[in-house]
Design a protein around this motif. Structure first.
Motif, PDB file in Angstrom:
ATOM      1  N   GLY A 109       4.516   3.347  14.755  1.00  0.00           N
ATOM      2  CA  GLY A 109       5.407   2.420  14.054  1.00  0.00           C
ATOM      3  C   GLY A 109       6.577   1.952  14.896  1.00  0.00           C
ATOM      4  N   PHE A 110       6.472   2.145  16.218  1.00  0.00           N
ATOM      5  CA  PHE A 110       7.560   1.690  17.099  1.00  0.00           C
ATOM      6  C   PHE A 110       7.016   0.961  18.316  1.00  0.00           C
ATOM      7  CE2 PHE A 110       9.375   5.111  14.696  1.00  0.00           C
ATOM      8  CZ  PHE A 110      10.611   4.602  14.333  1.00  0.00           C
ATOM      9  N   THR A 111       7.692  -0.091  18.705  1.00  0.00           N
ATOM     10  CA  THR A 111       7.426  -0.740  19.983  1.00  0.00           C
ATOM     11  C   THR A 111       8.731  -0.718  20.782  1.00  0.00           C
ATOM     12  OG1 THR A 111       7.984  -2.920  19.077  1.00  0.00           O
ATOM     13  CG2 THR A 111       5.651  -2.268  19.033  1.00  0.00           C
ATOM     14  N   ALA A 112       8.588  -0.851  22.078  1.00  0.00           N
ATOM     15  CA  ALA A 112       9.782  -0.841  22.927  1.00  0.00           C
ATOM     16  C   ALA A 112       9.505  -1.599  24.209  1.00  0.00           C
ATOM     17  CB  ALA A 112      10.208   0.596  23.238  1.00  0.00           C
ATOM     18  N   ALA A 113      10.597  -1.937  24.899  1.00  0.00           N
ATOM     19  CA  ALA A 113      10.494  -2.600  26.200  1.00  0.00           C
ATOM     20  C   ALA A 113      11.734  -2.268  27.013  1.00  0.00           C
ATOM     21  CB  ALA A 113      10.390  -4.118  26.021  1.00  0.00           C
ATOM     22  N   LEU A 132      14.888  -2.535  24.489  1.00  0.00           N
ATOM     23  CA  LEU A 132      14.767  -2.940  23.096  1.00  0.00           C
ATOM     24  C   LEU A 132      13.816  -1.967  22.414  1.00  0.00           C
ATOM     25  CD1 LEU A 132      15.491  -5.192  21.019  1.00  0.00           C
ATOM     26  CD2 LEU A 132      13.568  -6.518  21.928  1.00  0.00           C
ATOM     27  N   VAL A 133      14.221  -1.457  21.271  1.00  0.00           N
ATOM     28  CA  VAL A 133      13.376  -0.554  20.486  1.00  0.00           C
ATOM     29  C   VAL A 133      13.249  -1.164  19.095  1.00  0.00           C
ATOM     30  CG1 VAL A 133      13.101   1.783  19.561  1.00  0.00           C
ATOM     31  CG2 VAL A 133      14.254   1.442  21.769  1.00  0.00           C
ATOM     32  N   VAL A 134      12.011  -1.307  18.617  1.00  0.00           N
ATOM     33  CA  VAL A 134      11.800  -1.943  17.314  1.00  0.00           C
ATOM     34  C   VAL A 134      10.986  -1.039  16.399  1.00  0.00           C
ATOM     35  CG1 VAL A 134      10.796  -3.934  16.118  1.00  0.00           C
ATOM     36  CG2 VAL A 134      11.923  -4.244  18.333  1.00  0.00           C
ATOM     37  N   ASN A 135      11.478  -0.874  15.200  1.00  0.00           N
ATOM     38  CA  ASN A 135      10.766  -0.128  14.169  1.00  0.00           C
ATOM     39  C   ASN A 135       9.885  -1.124  13.410  1.00  0.00           C
ATOM     40  OD1 ASN A 135       9.918   1.296  11.947  1.00  0.00           O
ATOM     41  ND2 ASN A 135      11.937   2.187  11.482  1.00  0.00           N
ATOM     42  N   THR A 136       8.555  -0.950  13.518  1.00  0.00           N
ATOM     43  CA  THR A 136       7.633  -1.894  12.871  1.00  0.00           C
ATOM     44  C   THR A 136       7.219  -1.414  11.485  1.00  0.00           C
ATOM     45  OG1 THR A 136       5.739  -0.848  13.987  1.00  0.00           O
ATOM     46  CG2 THR A 136       6.751  -2.732  15.081  1.00  0.00           C
ATOM     47  N   GLY A 137       7.806  -0.337  11.034  1.00  0.00           N
ATOM     48  CA  GLY A 137       7.619   0.087   9.661  1.00  0.00           C
ATOM     49  C   GLY A 137       6.381   0.933   9.402  1.00  0.00           C
ATOM     50  N   PRO A 138       6.100   1.122   8.133  1.00  0.00           N
ATOM     51  CA  PRO A 138       6.598   0.342   6.980  1.00  0.00           C
ATOM     52  C   PRO A 138       8.064   0.630   6.575  1.00  0.00           C
ATOM     53  CG  PRO A 138       5.191   2.138   6.235  1.00  0.00           C
ATOM     54  CD  PRO A 138       5.079   2.118   7.733  1.00  0.00           C
ATOM     55  N   ALA A 186      12.720  -9.195  26.889  1.00  0.00           N
ATOM     56  CA  ALA A 186      12.355  -7.868  26.394  1.00  0.00           C
ATOM     57  C   ALA A 186      11.467  -7.987  25.167  1.00  0.00           C
ATOM     58  CB  ALA A 186      13.617  -7.062  26.071  1.00  0.00           C
ATOM     59  N   ALA A 187      11.805  -8.915  24.265  1.00  0.00           N
ATOM     60  CA  ALA A 187      11.009  -9.084  23.044  1.00  0.00           C
ATOM     61  C   ALA A 187       9.570  -9.460  23.386  1.00  0.00           C
ATOM     62  CB  ALA A 187      11.651 -10.142  22.148  1.00  0.00           C
ATOM     63  N   ALA A 188       9.408 -10.262  24.441  1.00  0.00           N
ATOM     64  CA  ALA A 188       8.069 -10.687  24.859  1.00  0.00           C
ATOM     65  C   ALA A 188       7.257  -9.527  25.413  1.00  0.00           C
ATOM     66  CB  ALA A 188       8.185 -11.802  25.911  1.00  0.00           C
ATOM     67  N   GLU A 189       7.939  -8.483  25.840  1.00  0.00           N
ATOM     68  CA  GLU A 189       7.235  -7.344  26.446  1.00  0.00           C
ATOM     69  C   GLU A 189       7.124  -6.151  25.513  1.00  0.00           C
ATOM     70  OE1 GLU A 189       8.359  -6.249  30.375  1.00  0.00           O
ATOM     71  OE2 GLU A 189       8.506  -8.335  31.071  1.00  0.00           O
ATOM     72  N   LEU A 190       7.552  -6.286  24.292  1.00  0.00           N
ATOM     73  CA  LEU A 190       7.497  -5.163  23.347  1.00  0.00           C
ATOM     74  C   LEU A 190       6.082  -4.625  23.234  1.00  0.00           C
ATOM     75  CD1 LEU A 190       9.799  -6.408  20.448  1.00  0.00           C
ATOM     76  CD2 LEU A 190      10.155  -4.340  21.823  1.00  0.00           C
ATOM     77  N   SER A 191       5.971  -3.295  23.295  1.00  0.00           N
ATOM     78  CA  SER A 191       4.646  -2.687  23.312  1.00  0.00           C
ATOM     79  C   SER A 191       4.724  -1.272  22.773  1.00  0.00           C
ATOM     80  CB  SER A 191       4.135  -2.677  24.769  1.00  0.00           C
ATOM     81  OG  SER A 191       3.216  -1.626  24.965  1.00  0.00           O
TER      82      SER A 191
END
Lengths: 384, 384
Positions: free
Chosen positions: A8-12, A28-34, A128-133
């Motif tokens: 549930g996480f992506t980062a770059a 950048l660290v993103v919580n993709t949920g739920p 960074a957003a373009a590389e989120l993985s």
């Protein structure tokens, strides 16, 4: 593994050009949920950087969807413009990720008193957003380094199918009430913000708060814990809290092991204290004694400097009942000369000091470093 | 001119063989009267050396006829045997001088946790007594040196015909609530012990107590003031107190100027504080910040580290109202970037930091040193 070990996480992590040397400087660290539950702990320094002031507000909602972290500039003591820059950073990430700015935490590290180059930082967020993985955790950990010689990550996975992972940076200015550490922990456990908050506070109190590399407290310390709920498992509090503590403990130990210029890692255990507060106060006083730190650097088991550090505290003890061991040899007994100090083997990087206050049954462990010429060189040359 | 500048005192400094290198290590100061009034201030460290425990009792009588001081060993953390040794030292001096042991103060400095070589110290007292002279002040000042590169003396003479003189030693472990400093002040003013006590406390509070070379507090700090009354002049309190403060201030400045490994003397003035206590707390916090001390060593006017040090205190201030000047340039205004830091000239040994808390009208000055590789070397090699 880092912040993307949990589901549930992506980062770059990328080089935005904030650092003059072209090294990675934006994560950048993103919580993709739920779920987007979150908790945070921040510096207790009363001079707080703009990103700390911002993120303290964000985390009060109990929800964070994304974290933008930069090295190469602390954005501390930068006045209203500095706060506007943090706000613009959150707005930019929100726009790119199609979320609200109030869901974006920001953390910065680097030189105090200098404005960030926003003309480089903002385009960096697009990059960074373009590389989120889901494999981006390692790169994110690398991008937050300042004088760290290695990046720091840790992961703990429960047999029940949930994970706590994290990344940390921090190599100098490590001190009480947290350090110049930026830490992001993630978990796919399905837990609500108040539980995360309690687990994070319990863990930091006994780990990051007990690391005292150089007695200096930062303006930027930030420790965040994000939960995605993606494992669909809701562990019991004790089990979850233990996992968070394990990861924090591991990261804290890595911070001490990579502290600026250090040649020794010093584990100070205060035992038989009347209260835990006494044990912590005594441990910190020993940890901050420059003369002792120099002696340990010189592999000199100078227990007199331990006693003189204990003597400056308000803790309950009788000077004639104090005992001190260095690497297991009780060199001080009942406040006076104990076993032969020549028996102490000081060759290894880790040094253990045990201070027995002979007053009660409480204890605490504080980690510190020695004081070296390299520390002086690094901090007199590197303006941070 | 040291402790024999005032009338009514003799002194001597000799090599008793306590130091392995054969340097002078034993000083004797004798008040020949007619008055033998005295006052003393001692370390606030709760781990106190045997000579401190002894001399604290002696000075309570308000009379001291002689002081025995030795370098080459602190006689701290030495248990009951250490106290017996101090007692034997006083007894020996009393026998030679034909006075009571209760009139003899003892002060020691050097390595903690090692018993003194009494077989050398006691014969040394005979030798020193044989050399007592009204010209012996200089030699006494030399005999109390440890890592001091120069001996420290100061004299203030009043037009009214009385004098305050003194000697000091101390080069490391200088800190709050006094330092590893041994100081003996003498005066031929005709004053009683309570007046001496008040003048000495007032003076040390604003001088030795505000010297913070390395944040470490000693087990042995001792400051004594002896009055012979030989001038037959009884000055008014304010005039006398000012003279004592002048001599203490001069000696304190000399201690900072000769601190172990230091390359900079840092004068930290905190202004516009709500209370004097706030000013002192902020000054000490700045004085002890290792990162700032390294930066100043590197001639880097890193004001961010000043702000982060202020931020760790409980003093009254608003982070957005703080101003900081380094060598007269206001590099931080209202908590943010001020005048160009490149305007700050950092080449000279003395560096002035002014921290404006913008809260009130109280102020305080704290003196500190930079942190250098030489400090590390000296304190990792010299077991003291």
């Amino acid at each position: 593994m880092s912040v993307t070990a949990a589901q549930g996480f992506t980062a770059a992590g990328i080089a935005a050009g904030i650092k003059a040397n072209g090294n990675p400087d934006l994560a950048l660290v993103v919580n993709t949920g739920p779920r987007r539950a979150a908790a945070g702990v921040f510096t207790s320094n009363r001079v707080k950087a703009a990103p700390v002031l911002w993120s303290e507000q964000v985390v009060k909602t109990g929800e964070i969807t994304a974290v933008v972290l930069n090295s190469g500039g602390a954005n501390a003591c930068t006045g209203p413009k500095g706060f506007q820059d943090t706000h613009a950073t959150a707005e930019k990430a929100a726009e790119v990720l199609e979320i609200g700015a109030g869901e974006v935490a920001v953390a910065s590290t680097g030189l105090i008193g200098v404005l960030l180059p926003m003309d480089k930082l903002l385009p960096g967020i697009d990059k960074a957003a373009a590389e989120l993985s889901v494999h981006g955790g390692e790169k994110a950990a690398i991008a937050i380094k300042t004088t760290d010689t290695v990046h720091k990550t840790s992961v703990h996975t429960s047999p029940a199918g949930w994970t706590v992972g994290g990344m940390a940076k921090g190599a100098g200015m490590l001190a009480p009430g947290l350090a110049t550490m930026l830490v992001v922990l993630t978990t796919d456990a399905d837990l609500e913000a108040p539980v995360l908050d309690k687990a994070l506070r319990d863990a930091t109190r006994q780990t990051f708060d007990r690391v005292d590399s150089d007695g200096c407290m930062s303006t930027n310390d930030t420790v965040l814990l994000l939960a995605s709920g993606a494992s669909e498992v809701a562990p019991g509090y004790e089990e979850f809290a233990a996992a968070v503590r394990t990861v924090c403990d591991d990261l804290a130990r890595q911070l001490i092991g990579d502290a600026e210029g250090a040649s020794k890692d010093i584990r100070i255990e205060v035992i038989n204290a009347a209260t835990e507060d006494d044990a912590v106060e005594v441990g910190r006083s020993i940890a901050r004694n420059n003369l002792l730190k120099c002696a340990l650097h010189g592999e000199d088991p100078n227990w007199g400097r331990v006693l003189s550090a204990i003597g400056t505290t308000k803790a309950a003890f009788d000077p004639d009942e104090l005992n001190v061991a260095i690497n297991g040899v009780w060199v001080c007994k009942k406040g006076s000369v104990g076993d032969d100090r020549d028996l102490v083997d000081m060759r290894y990087r880790e040094i253990k000091i045990t201070a027995d206050l002979a007053e009660g049954s409480e204890s605490a462990v504080i980690w510190a470093n020695d004081l070296t010429a390299d520390y002086v060189h690094e901090n007199s040359a590197y303006s941070s």
